[in-house]
Motif scaffolding. Structure first.
Motif, PDB file in Angstrom:
ATOM      1  N   UNK A  58       0.680  -1.366   0.110  1.00 29.05           N
ATOM      2  CA  UNK A  58       0.092  -0.185  -0.037  1.00 29.05           C
ATOM      3  C   UNK A  58       0.804   1.279   0.016  1.00 29.05           C
ATOM      4  N   UNK A  59       2.169   1.229   0.198  1.00 33.64           N
ATOM      5  CA  UNK A  59       3.174   2.168   0.340  1.00 33.64           C
ATOM      6  C   UNK A  59       3.196   3.089  -0.888  1.00 33.64           C
ATOM      7  N   UNK A  60       3.443   4.504  -0.644  1.00 30.45           N
ATOM      8  CA  UNK A  60       3.781   5.243  -1.850  1.00 30.45           C
ATOM      9  C   UNK A  60       5.559   5.159  -1.973  1.00 30.45           C
ATOM     10  N   UNK A  61       5.923   5.117  -0.778  1.00 30.89           N
ATOM     11  CA  UNK A  61       7.529   5.122  -0.602  1.00 30.89           C
ATOM     12  C   UNK A  61       7.958   4.110   0.560  1.00 30.89           C
ATOM     13  N   UNK A  62       9.302   3.734   0.314  1.00 30.62           N
ATOM     14  CA  UNK A  62       9.893   2.906   1.145  1.00 30.62           C
ATOM     15  C   UNK A  62      11.213   3.151   1.696  1.00 30.62           C
ATOM     16  N   UNK A  63      11.811   3.359   2.494  1.00 24.11           N
ATOM     17  CA  UNK A  63      13.192   3.514   2.791  1.00 24.11           C
ATOM     18  C   UNK A  63      13.606   2.392   3.856  1.00 24.11           C
ATOM     19  N   UNK A  64      14.756   1.930   3.425  1.00 21.10           N
ATOM     20  CA  UNK A  64      15.394   0.965   4.692  1.00 21.10           C
ATOM     21  C   UNK A  64      16.564   1.570   4.574  1.00 21.10           C
ATOM     22  N   UNK A  65      17.061   1.349   6.025  1.00 20.52           N
ATOM     23  CA  UNK A  65      18.793   1.668   6.365  1.00 20.52           C
ATOM     24  C   UNK A  65      19.127   0.532   7.044  1.00 20.52           C
ATOM     25  N   UNK A  66      20.304   0.151   6.559  1.00 21.08           N
ATOM     26  CA  UNK A  66      20.819  -1.074   7.327  1.00 21.08           C
ATOM     27  C   UNK A  66      22.608  -0.982   7.300  1.00 21.08           C
ATOM     28  N   UNK A  67      23.215  -0.674   8.398  1.00 21.59           N
ATOM     29  CA  UNK A  67      24.637  -0.562   8.585  1.00 21.59           C
ATOM     30  C   UNK A  67      25.092  -2.025   8.710  1.00 21.59           C
ATOM     31  N   UNK A  68      24.486  -3.223   8.620  1.00 21.65           N
ATOM     32  CA  UNK A  68      24.957  -4.216   8.852  1.00 21.65           C
ATOM     33  C   UNK A  68      24.663  -5.389   7.783  1.00 21.65           C
ATOM     34  N   UNK A  69      23.382  -5.285   6.927  1.00 25.50           N
ATOM     35  CA  UNK A  69      23.466  -6.368   6.052  1.00 25.50           C
ATOM     36  C   UNK A  69      22.576  -5.624   4.793  1.00 25.50           C
ATOM     37  N   UNK A  70      22.551  -6.415   3.722  1.00 24.08           N
ATOM     38  CA  UNK A  70      21.815  -5.825   2.706  1.00 24.08           C
ATOM     39  C   UNK A  70      20.430  -5.928   2.959  1.00 24.08           C
ATOM     40  N   UNK A  71      19.394  -4.842   2.907  1.00 23.28           N
ATOM     41  CA  UNK A  71      17.965  -4.841   3.219  1.00 23.28           C
ATOM     42  C   UNK A  71      17.397  -6.271   2.448  1.00 23.28           C
ATOM     43  N   UNK A  72      16.510  -6.801   3.152  1.00 23.63           N
ATOM     44  CA  UNK A  72      15.865  -7.713   2.624  1.00 23.63           C
ATOM     45  C   UNK A  72      15.218  -7.712   1.233  1.00 23.63           C
ATOM     46  N   UNK A  73      14.617  -6.927   0.769  1.00 17.25           N
ATOM     47  CA  UNK A  73      14.095  -7.027  -0.624  1.00 17.25           C
ATOM     48  C   UNK A  73      14.988  -6.880  -1.767  1.00 17.25           C
ATOM     49  N   UNK A  74      16.355  -6.474  -1.459  1.00 19.08           N
ATOM     50  CA  UNK A  74      17.275  -6.594  -2.393  1.00 19.08           C
ATOM     51  C   UNK A  74      18.305  -7.706  -2.126  1.00 19.08           C
ATOM     52  N   UNK A  75      17.973  -8.451  -1.171  1.00 15.45           N
ATOM     53  CA  UNK A  75      19.004  -9.830  -1.100  1.00 15.45           C
ATOM     54  C   UNK A  75      18.781 -10.829  -2.215  1.00 15.45           C
ATOM     55  N   UNK A  76      19.619 -11.100  -2.840  1.00 17.84           N
ATOM     56  CA  UNK A  76      19.597 -12.276  -3.670  1.00 17.84           C
ATOM     57  C   UNK A  76      19.254 -13.551  -2.906  1.00 17.84           C
ATOM     58  N   UNK A  77      18.596 -14.669  -3.562  1.00 24.09           N
ATOM     59  CA  UNK A  77      18.210 -15.884  -2.878  1.00 24.09           C
ATOM     60  C   UNK A  77      19.396 -16.515  -2.170  1.00 24.09           C
ATOM     61  N   UNK A  78      20.886 -16.497  -2.858  1.00 24.02           N
ATOM     62  CA  UNK A  78      21.915 -17.049  -2.198  1.00 24.02           C
ATOM     63  C   UNK A  78      22.229 -16.411  -1.038  1.00 24.02           C
ATOM     64  N   UNK A  79      22.355 -15.022  -1.136  1.00 18.19           N
ATOM     65  CA  UNK A  79      22.544 -14.191   0.039  1.00 18.19           C
ATOM     66  C   UNK A  79      21.582 -14.505   1.027  1.00 18.19           C
ATOM     67  N   UNK A  80      20.461 -14.374   0.822  1.00 19.41           N
ATOM     68  CA  UNK A  80      19.471 -14.625   1.976  1.00 19.41           C
ATOM     69  C   UNK A  80      19.601 -16.093   2.337  1.00 19.41           C
ATOM     70  N   UNK A  81      19.649 -17.088   1.774  1.00 24.54           N
ATOM     71  CA  UNK A  81      19.772 -18.440   2.075  1.00 24.54           C
ATOM     72  C   UNK A  81      20.869 -18.496   3.165  1.00 24.54           C
ATOM     73  N   UNK A  82      22.050 -18.008   2.915  1.00 24.57           N
ATOM     74  CA  UNK A  82      23.402 -18.083   3.685  1.00 24.57           C
ATOM     75  C   UNK A  82      22.954 -17.571   4.971  1.00 24.57           C
ATOM     76  N   UNK A  83      22.169 -16.433   5.196  1.00 25.11           N
ATOM     77  CA  UNK A  83      21.929 -15.523   6.519  1.00 25.11           C
ATOM     78  C   UNK A  83      21.108 -16.516   7.253  1.00 25.11           C
ATOM     79  N   UNK A  84      20.096 -17.103   6.538  1.00 29.71           N
ATOM     80  CA  UNK A  84      18.941 -17.945   7.204  1.00 29.71           C
ATOM     81  C   UNK A  84      19.590 -19.180   7.822  1.00 29.71           C
ATOM     82  N   UNK A  85      20.589 -19.623   7.066  1.00 25.63           N
ATOM     83  CA  UNK A  85      21.352 -20.842   7.310  1.00 25.63           C
ATOM     84  C   UNK A  85      22.023 -20.844   8.876  1.00 25.63           C
ATOM     85  N   UNK A  86      22.364 -19.624   8.810  1.00 26.28           N
ATOM     86  CA  UNK A  86      23.049 -19.323  10.246  1.00 26.28           C
ATOM     87  C   UNK A  86      22.331 -18.595  11.328  1.00 26.28           C
TER      88      UNK A  86
END
Length: 277
Positions: free
Chosen positions: A104-132
């Protein structure tokens, strides 16, 4: 207070109780002596029912003990200025609300000093995080599917999406997969940053300390409603939706846009980081 995460959760629980009682919205409205639109808006979270109205619904629906207790807790929650769901079930429901807000949003801003934000994570990157164990409260397949839905939405151009990412997050090698995972993530970020509705802004390592370094956050803004802020923690999350709490986060976002590299400079930095591998 309408459209706050707690109000959405209350509406969802009311709909669950009504359905379990075998009643349609029309039947419930007739027995309660109210309009069907009131029932519908309460369940959608576009209207905050008062405590007496909820009490009448609970009496009519007669839900089992656990759902009755949840409804009572949520009635108290909608009057406070923030909401912090904790535990597997509540985290999963909170993430469902997150998707709904983002749609429903008109704009979204994500700030992350530690990880790549969820929507811009590749499947491989996300799977590696989840595995840990980075998201221990939800199932891996469910989490990966959610990231892919969120990515499809923000890359589809339906909403203006801004990601502000610390360079040190981009330099972090993510096992398993190591360098290959990191290289693929950097290449994807560079490609996606060229999309009209996506803005990737990198905070360079040479900036040192800056305001907002302590934690990440997501600001979700709407054309027809006040902004909300989502804070993701290890086994819980927090929603901020009062102006008093949201305004400082928005101010921090605006500050970080001044600290970060421009879009073109950020693309150059992403390409340089990829070239180092």
């Amino acid at each position: 207070m309408a459209r706050s995460p707690a109000v959405l959760a209350l509406g969802r629980a009311l709909a669950q109780a009504r359905t379990a009682a075998g009643l349609s919205q029309q039947q419930a409205a007739r027995q309660l002596g109210v309009s069907q639109s009131l029932i519908s808006r309460s369940e959608r979270g576009s209207r905050t029912p008062d405590a007496s109205a909820v009490a009448r619904m609970i009496e009519l629906y007669d839900p089992p003990g656990a759902l009755r207790a949840e409804l009572g807790k949520l009635v108290d929650t909608v009057t406070v200025q923030q909401w912090s769901p904790v535990g597997s079930d509540e985290i999963a429901e909170s993430l469902t609300d997150l998707e709904r807000y983002e749609r429903d949003a008109s704009s979204i801003t994500e700030v992350h000093p530690v990880l790549v934000p969820g929507p811009l994570q590749t499947r491989e990157y996300a799977a590696a995080l989840l595995a840990h164990g980075e998201t221990p409260a939800i199932d891996m397949d469910q989490a990966l599917a959610m990231r892919e839905r969120r990515r499809a939405h923000v890359l589809g151009g339906d909403v203006g999406y801004v990601a502000i990412i610390d360079e040190l997050a981009l330099r972090r090698t993510t096992p398993p997969g190591g360098v290959d995972v990191r290289r693929g993530q950097l290449a994807a970020l560079h490609e996606w940053s060229r999309l009209p509705a996506v803005s990737v802004r990198v905070i360079p390592a040479e900036r040192g300390f800056y305001r907002g370094l302590v934690a990440g956050f997501e600001i979700i803004e709407f054309d027809d409603a006040p902004a909300v802020v989502h804070l993701e923690h290890y086994r819980s999350s927090t929603w901020l939706y009062s102006e008093r709490d949201v305004a400082p986060v928005v101010a921090t976002r605006d500050h970080l846009l001044g600290v970060a590299l421009s879009e073109e400079e950020s693309r150059t930095r992403l390409r340089a980081l990829e070239g180092e591998l």
